[in-house]
Design a protein around this motif. Structure first.
Motif, mmCIF file in Angstrom:
data_model
loop_
_atom_site.group_PDB
_atom_site.id
_atom_site.type_symbol
_atom_site.label_atom_id
_atom_site.label_comp_id
_atom_site.label_asym_id
_atom_site.label_seq_id
_atom_site.Cartn_x
_atom_site.Cartn_y
_atom_site.Cartn_z
ATOM 1 N N ILE A 38 2.881 -10.570 -1.963
ATOM 2 C CA ILE A 38 2.189 -11.491 -1.001
ATOM 3 C C ILE A 38 1.041 -12.392 -1.635
ATOM 4 O O ILE A 38 0.309 -11.888 -2.283
ATOM 5 C CB ILE A 38 1.378 -10.612 -0.031
ATOM 6 N N TYR A 80 -8.980 -11.458 3.248
ATOM 7 C CA TYR A 80 -7.593 -10.819 3.407
ATOM 8 C C TYR A 80 -7.086 -10.055 1.757
ATOM 9 O O TYR A 80 -6.524 -9.050 2.029
ATOM 10 C CB TYR A 80 -6.502 -12.051 3.234
ATOM 11 N N VAL A 139 -9.311 -8.371 0.381
ATOM 12 C CA VAL A 139 -9.986 -6.906 0.519
ATOM 13 C C VAL A 139 -9.019 -6.196 1.156
ATOM 14 O O VAL A 139 -8.811 -4.846 0.672
ATOM 15 C CB VAL A 139 -11.274 -7.101 1.015
ATOM 16 N N GLY A 140 -8.521 -6.468 2.307
ATOM 17 C CA GLY A 140 -7.494 -5.611 3.149
ATOM 18 C C GLY A 140 -6.121 -5.129 2.496
ATOM 19 O O GLY A 140 -5.947 -4.080 2.483
ATOM 20 N N ALA A 141 -5.610 -6.295 1.591
ATOM 21 C CA ALA A 141 -4.391 -5.996 1.121
ATOM 22 C C ALA A 141 -4.627 -5.150 0.057
ATOM 23 O O ALA A 141 -3.775 -4.101 -0.107
ATOM 24 C CB ALA A 141 -3.915 -7.550 0.738
ATOM 25 N N ALA A 154 -6.742 -3.006 -0.618
ATOM 26 C CA ALA A 154 -7.215 -1.676 -0.280
ATOM 27 C C ALA A 154 -6.162 -1.098 0.342
ATOM 28 O O ALA A 154 -5.923 0.375 0.049
ATOM 29 C CB ALA A 154 -8.320 -1.841 0.557
ATOM 30 N N ALA A 155 -5.308 -1.619 1.014
ATOM 31 C CA ALA A 155 -4.033 -1.328 1.524
ATOM 32 C C ALA A 155 -3.141 -0.573 0.755
ATOM 33 O O ALA A 155 -2.649 0.546 0.720
ATOM 34 C CB ALA A 155 -3.275 -2.127 2.513
ATOM 35 N N CYS A 156 -2.843 -1.078 -0.367
ATOM 36 C CA CYS A 156 -1.938 -0.469 -1.506
ATOM 37 C C CYS A 156 -2.494 -1.045 -2.785
ATOM 38 O O CYS A 156 -2.524 -2.290 -3.169
ATOM 39 C CB CYS A 156 -0.444 -1.187 -1.337
ATOM 40 N N LEU A 188 -0.362 -2.606 -5.918
ATOM 41 C CA LEU A 188 0.350 -3.880 -5.802
ATOM 42 C C LEU A 188 -0.825 -4.794 -6.201
ATOM 43 O O LEU A 188 -2.049 -4.693 -6.192
ATOM 44 C CB LEU A 188 0.790 -4.427 -4.437
ATOM 45 N N PHE A 243 -2.801 -8.714 -6.083
ATOM 46 C CA PHE A 243 -2.939 -9.696 -4.879
ATOM 47 C C PHE A 243 -3.596 -11.016 -5.579
ATOM 48 O O PHE A 243 -4.894 -10.622 -5.812
ATOM 49 C CB PHE A 243 -3.786 -9.348 -3.752
#
Lengths: 443, 338
Positions: free
Chosen positions: A64, A106, A108-110, A112-114, A117, A119
């Motif tokens: 992403i 965004y 930060v969230g992405a 931290a989500a995985c 990956l 970003f």
């Protein structure tokens, strides 16, 4: 042996907090979904933004791409968007947010989500400033899988100037990012490929900010060698172990807690240690890159004209593409003036490689530091160099210059004027604390 | 969806250990939402800086979130939470949703994930309005819960754009020259609908069954759900211990924050708050329970009724007019289908 069998193990004392569900995310599926851009080494002509975008697209861990356009970084997101739009079956997505601050949020969230990956986004100038609230959180977050490509441009819109001036990246030295300067299209491409290897190393876990000069590097075309996606993946696998800490999706965890001042100390000490660990790992990543691809990899600086014993009359410290002009005229100028002259183009800006710079400059009789961004004092680089030289038995005099502010060309005449200041210093002349040079003269 | 009684037995992800004020509506909302999300699906919360964040995520205090030590095979009990800055909860939630979707799309993630963003007044209506509206506009498949206590409570009860007219806040103090907040509240329900939300609700956990049902519906949506939760604040509204639910019900019934549930394509309705003012409780009853309106109303010592203070009649009438506008606007919004 599978390359992932030799993935790095953490040396620092990182204590996982919360459960981690090992099998919830199958990264091999993500790897398999990647559609290679290049299956063999390829040569093209490209500008700097395109070089950075291609590198970003070739990494399978980038799925992403959050972004918001700002001159002169805009072509990065445009290039990524054009690829995604014209590639049926790609799992990659472009995510257009409403502002740079939202892009940083965004990420930060992405991230931290995985945490496995990558970003990446690109921004510039006041766009980076607009991210500041969150870049400082990111710098402390342990999310080394975030990369902000900073295309240098003067900050402050009074007056607005869209050309390459590193005042943006220099204003963000304390955000907590590993900041790496690239010059030339090849170095831009190579740096984007190596930066996450450093940031995601389990000892480092620190976001990265590779950067290059707006217009001069972002918009001008040159030859570029592209490596096959598979080779890039294999190289990165050697440096990117699965993150030892749980992410939001594959763990029970809490990010971004409050702490009392007592515990704040520990968090900040750990953040500094992780950042400083990059000083040990960066040369290793760079050496591995060179072994793999046959081009110089990450380094603390590019060194030009240094004799074996390191003794020079005048050492020049600068960064960015204008250093190339110095390289071109160095030899002739030195011969004309009967002096030995060598130079360092800084690559690792943060953490500043104090020890390596000191070692390189310790036998110089004088040091000319060329700063290219507005500073309240003698210049960002000047202060770093002065800090690096502090404690030497004999500290060479530092001649501090400003040139190329606002992305202005640093012409041969300007370089000669600055070098002449260095020569006068060596001759015993007392110079002002700093001088601003433009078009061959001191202003 | 499970029944209300069954949901009440679920394992809430909001755990003991918070330092929220006793009687805080935020903790009631967290507790109820926490039970609703115990539905076998991995839960991820994002939270903006707020009372709800600093009181539940402070280290080395106990992190007041999680579902205990579930065995590894019970991924459906797994819970994570992230805080970044005041305004970022919706954007963070959108990012988490996107990452889980892209991983699911390539087969790397086979288990579902539910994502909830939680913000306070500042994080949703002031510094965070941009983020809230744009995340709605992008139709992200998340649920947003906005805790509306009409203050920036965390920083000392300053005015927020949701403050009731004439309320006394630390930055719109009631004085002889100015009778408290003079600004009409932001029409956040309408904004959320206009931005593109698929479900918009204003509902208090005091309406237990409807709150749970609305949250369950929100989590099951394919689009964006925004649930505004009126959150009486014992410290900022200045009322007596034990009156939180009573105030929440009274505020909804008298028209200050009517209960409202709307779904795109179906329309919506106002609950438990008649359109006619004469059929609703008097706003004086709501105002009189809180010292933030003490400059406006007082209790008649002889009759016990709440009435306007001398000289404040016009302001009270003005407030009554806004309340009627507020109720009628929500009725009108309920008639919109999309």
């Amino acid at each position: 042996m599978n390359s992932r069998d030799v993935a790095p193990q953490p040396l620092l004392n990182i204590t996982p907090s919360g459960a981690r569900y090992e099998s919830v995310i199958d990264l091999e599926r993500a790897r398999a979904a990647h559609l290679p851009l290049h299956t063999e080494r390829t040569e093209i002509t490209a500008d700097g933004n395109t070089a950075a975008a291609i590198a970003s697209l070739q990494m399978w861990r980038c799925m992403i791409y959050p972004g918001f356009p700002i001159t002169p970084s805009t072509k990065w997101i445009e290039t990524v968007a054009a690829y995604v739009a014209s590639t049926p079956g790609t799992p990659k997505r472009v995510k257009l947010l409403e502002a740079e601050h939202a892009v940083a949020d965004y990420m930060v969230g992405a991230a931290a989500a995985c945490r496995d990956l990558i970003f990446v986004t690109a921004t510039s100038s006041v766009g980076l400033d607009h991210m500041t609230e969150t870049t400082r959180s990111l710098g402390a977050s342990g999310l080394g899988n975030v990369m902000i490509i900073n295309v240098y441009r003067a900050t402050a819109n009074f007056p607005l100037c869209i050309e390459g001036d590193p005042s943006d990246t220099l204003a963000h030295r304390d955000d907590g990012f590993i900041q790496i300067v690239a010059r030339g299209k090849q170095q831009i491409y190579d740096t984007v490929l190596q930066a996450p290897c450093l940031g995601m190393h389990p000892d480092v876990l620190t976001p990265t900010m590779p950067g290059y000069y707006g217009i001069k590097s972002s918009h001008r075309n040159a030859r570029l060698v592209l490596e096959p996606d598979a080779a890039i993946g294999a190289f990165q696998d050697r440096w990117m172990a699965p993150c030892p800490l749980p992410g939001l999706i594959n763990g029970d965890t809490a990010f971004g807690n409050c702490v009392t001042s007592r515990y704040f100390q520990g968090f900040k000490v750990a953040q500094k240690r992780r950042l400083e660990r990059a000083l040990e790992l960066l040369p290793q990543v760079g050496a591995d890159f060179e072994r793999t691809f046959g081009r110089p990899g990450l380094a603390f600086f590019d060194a030009v004209g240094w004799p074996e014993k390191g003794e020079v009359d005048l050492a020049v410290v600068s960064m960015g593409p204008d250093f190339g002009t110095f390289e071109a005229l160095r030899d002739a100028w030195a011969r004309e003036h009967g002096m030995s002259v060598a130079g360092l183009a800084i690559r690792l800006l943060t953490p500043f490689p104090r020890e390596a710079v000191r070692e390189k400059l310790r036998r110089a009789r004088a040091v000319l530091v060329v700063n290219q961004a507005h500073h309240a004092g003698r210049g960002h680089l000047t202060l770093d160099v002065a800090d690096a030289l502090n404690g030497l038995p004999v500290v060479p005099p530092i001649v501090s210059a400003f040139a190329g502010i606002g992305g202005a060309d640093v012409s041969e005449a300007t370089w000669e004027a600055m070098l002449d200041s260095g020569r006068r210093s060596l001759a015993g002349e007392t110079l002002p604390p700093y001088q601003v040079f433009h078009e061959g003269r001191s202003l | 969806m499970s029944g209300y009684k069954e949901t009440a037995t679920h394992d809430s992800c909001f755990r003991p250990g918070s330092t929220l004020c006793p009687g805080c509506m935020e903790s009631v909302a967290f507790q109820n939402l926490g039970r609703v999300t115990d539905n076998g699906v991995k839960t991820i919360f994002t939270i903006g800086t707020s009372c709800g964040e600093v009181s539940t995520l402070a280290y080395p205090n106990v992190v007041a979130w999680g579902r205990g030590d579930a065995p590894p095979e019970m991924f459906g009990k797994s819970f994570s939470i992230i805080h970044n800055v005041f305004e970022s909860a919706p954007t963070l939630a959108e990012a988490v949703r996107d990452v889980s979707d892209v991983l699911t799309g390539c087969g790397a993630l086979e288990r579902p994930v539910q994502v909830v963003a939680m913000s306070g007044d500042g994080g949703a209506f002031a510094i965070g309005l941009r983020g809230l509206l744009h995340t709605i506009y992008r139709r992200s498949r998340i649920t947003m819960m906005v805790l509306v206590n009409e203050f920036f409570a965390n920083t000392g009860f300053q005015y927020s754009p949701a403050a009731t007219p004439f309320s006394d806040t630390s930055t719109t103090p009631a004085g002889k020259a100015i009778p408290g907040n003079m600004q009409k509240p932001l029409d956040y329900v309408h904004l959320a609908m206009a931005a593109g939300a698929d479900l918009v609700a204003q509902i208090s956990p005091a309406y237990g069954k409807l709150f749970v049902k609305t949250m369950e519906k929100s989590l099951s949506l394919k689009g964006t759900a925004v649930v505004f939760v009126p959150a009486p604040c014992i410290s900022g509204w200045k009322y007596d211990d034990g009156q939180t639910l009573e105030l929440a019900l009274l505020g909804a019934r008298c028209g200050i924050f009517p209960t409202f549930v709307w779904e795109r394509g179906q329309g919506g309705s106002v609950k438990d708050c008649p359109r006619e003012a004469t059929e609703r409780p008097r706003i004086e009853e709501f105002l009189g329970m809180q010292r933030r309106f003490a400059h406006l109303v007082e209790r008649d010592r002889e009759t016990g009724a709440i009435r306007a203070r001398a000289g404040q009649e016009a302001h009270l009438e003005n407030l009554r007019g806004w309340v009627q506008e507020n109720v009628e606007r929500l009725y009108a919004l309920g008639e919109l289908k999309k």
